[in-house]
Design a protein around this motif. Sequence first.
Motif, PDB file in Angstrom:
ATOM      1  N   THR A 154     -73.607  70.276  27.036  1.00  0.00           N
ATOM      2  CA  THR A 154     -72.520  69.603  27.744  1.00  0.00           C
ATOM      3  C   THR A 154     -71.407  69.154  26.814  1.00  0.00           C
ATOM      4  OG1 THR A 154     -74.099  68.803  29.382  1.00  0.00           O
ATOM      5  CG2 THR A 154     -71.952  67.736  29.329  1.00  0.00           C
ATOM      6  N   ILE A 282     -64.805  70.313  33.625  1.00  0.00           N
ATOM      7  CA  ILE A 282     -65.587  69.646  34.674  1.00  0.00           C
ATOM      8  C   ILE A 282     -66.710  70.558  35.155  1.00  0.00           C
ATOM      9  CG2 ILE A 282     -65.480  68.793  37.060  1.00  0.00           C
ATOM     10  CD1 ILE A 282     -62.631  67.798  36.401  1.00  0.00           C
ATOM     11  N   HIS A 283     -66.389  71.820  35.300  1.00  0.00           N
ATOM     12  CA  HIS A 283     -67.388  72.800  35.735  1.00  0.00           C
ATOM     13  C   HIS A 283     -68.537  72.914  34.731  1.00  0.00           C
ATOM     14  CE1 HIS A 283     -69.220  76.516  37.061  1.00  0.00           C
ATOM     15  NE2 HIS A 283     -68.899  77.100  35.925  1.00  0.00           N
ATOM     16  N   ALA A 286     -70.715  69.918  34.816  1.00  0.00           N
ATOM     17  CA  ALA A 286     -71.622  69.929  35.970  1.00  0.00           C
ATOM     18  C   ALA A 286     -72.734  70.955  35.798  1.00  0.00           C
ATOM     19  CB  ALA A 286     -70.835  70.229  37.244  1.00  0.00           C
ATOM     20  N   ALA A 337     -67.233  71.778  40.197  1.00  0.00           N
ATOM     21  CA  ALA A 337     -68.328  70.860  39.849  1.00  0.00           C
ATOM     22  C   ALA A 337     -69.567  71.177  40.685  1.00  0.00           C
ATOM     23  CB  ALA A 337     -67.892  69.411  40.067  1.00  0.00           C
TER      24      ALA A 337
END
Length: 419
Positions: A154, A282-283, A286, A337
């Motif tokens: 992440t 953001i993707h 997520a 997301a």
Amino acid sequence: MTSTAASSALAAGPDVQRRILRVLVASQILSGAGLAAGITVGALLAQDMLGTKGLAGLPSALFTAGSALAAIGVGRISQARGRPGLAAGYLTGAVGSAGVLAAAALGSPVLLFVALFVYGAGTATNLQARYAGADLAAPTHRARAVSTVLVATTLGGVVGPNLAAPTGDLAALLGIPRLAGPFLLSGAAYAAAACVLALRLRPDPLLLARSLAEAEQMPAAQSAQAGPAVEGAPEGPRGGVVLGALVMVLTQLVMVAVMTMTPVHLHDHGHGTAASGLVIAIHVGAMYLPSPLTGRLVDRYGRIAIAAASGITLLVAGLVAALAPGDSVALLALALALLGLGWNFGLVSGTAIITDMVPLATRARTQGMVDVSIAIAGATGGLASGIVVDLAGYPVLALTGGILALAVLPAIAVTAHSR
């Protein structure tokens, strides 16, 4: 490994597992930045060099096809020698990144496509690392071990896309097209991840797991299932492998197809690389950030329940993306997301199913072949996405992907019926 040494390793098992996870986490943080480069600007770079949107999905198809070949290589090396193949995979990804920079500087689409194919080795290795996290984990904690490795991606995966503009400026100073800038970051990140694994992944988790099984005079097939029964796991090795692979293949295909064309969709509505970078960040967040929670859900409620949740979540993501106005960065970010979350559900649950069902003696080879299928699905999704958008538009692509993801549900029903 002698019986005494194996017994000592077994007694220190939790400490060894924690050390292995720390090393894998460090490498995943670095590699997360590397894989995000291709996602963020790959399609835009191809569109710029080729002058057409119809082939904008080709970069995604190429580096996911490259990851399929790399998955075979990493799987075979792991089967024979343990997990050193991970370092080799990341080093190959770094070479591919350098090739993309050279292609952009020379304006050579052919070199670009070859380099993107090689760059895909980093993507395959990033995914294969999750299996290493589960090698020494107890059966009832495998999903959590997998999720620990995944969540580490992440940090790099979120930071990487947001460095698209600064790395573009650096590329311009070096006489390289701005769109190729993120590959400067990916090359350095993949090379650093390779060094971490080559120097610090000791002892090898897969070889140690095999040695412990032999020292305990336990058949490899039994050792793969050792411990208390895993709730919500499919019965039967063959059916379990097929279901686990199908869940991951479908989620990968849908995720790659929609994700690949979202930056192009944003670009067509007047948004720059900063907006695309934010949405992709953001993707990617997520995709990986919910992993600890997903791992606990899989271990607590079962593999099948979370696999079903992945199909439903991807359907909702497709609906939101299809209905979102092209100028709404917020709604597209929400759709991406949800797309990442659905992928995360599918990957963690599918990986746990595969690891539960496959014995240690053939585990690495089987894992490599499953990841080949995943990579081929991603390549198919990436290549088809540009064609679909060119012919029918982005909303049709998003809606079709969401509906396709629901195929997970009948697959689960068939598996449950065959018990």
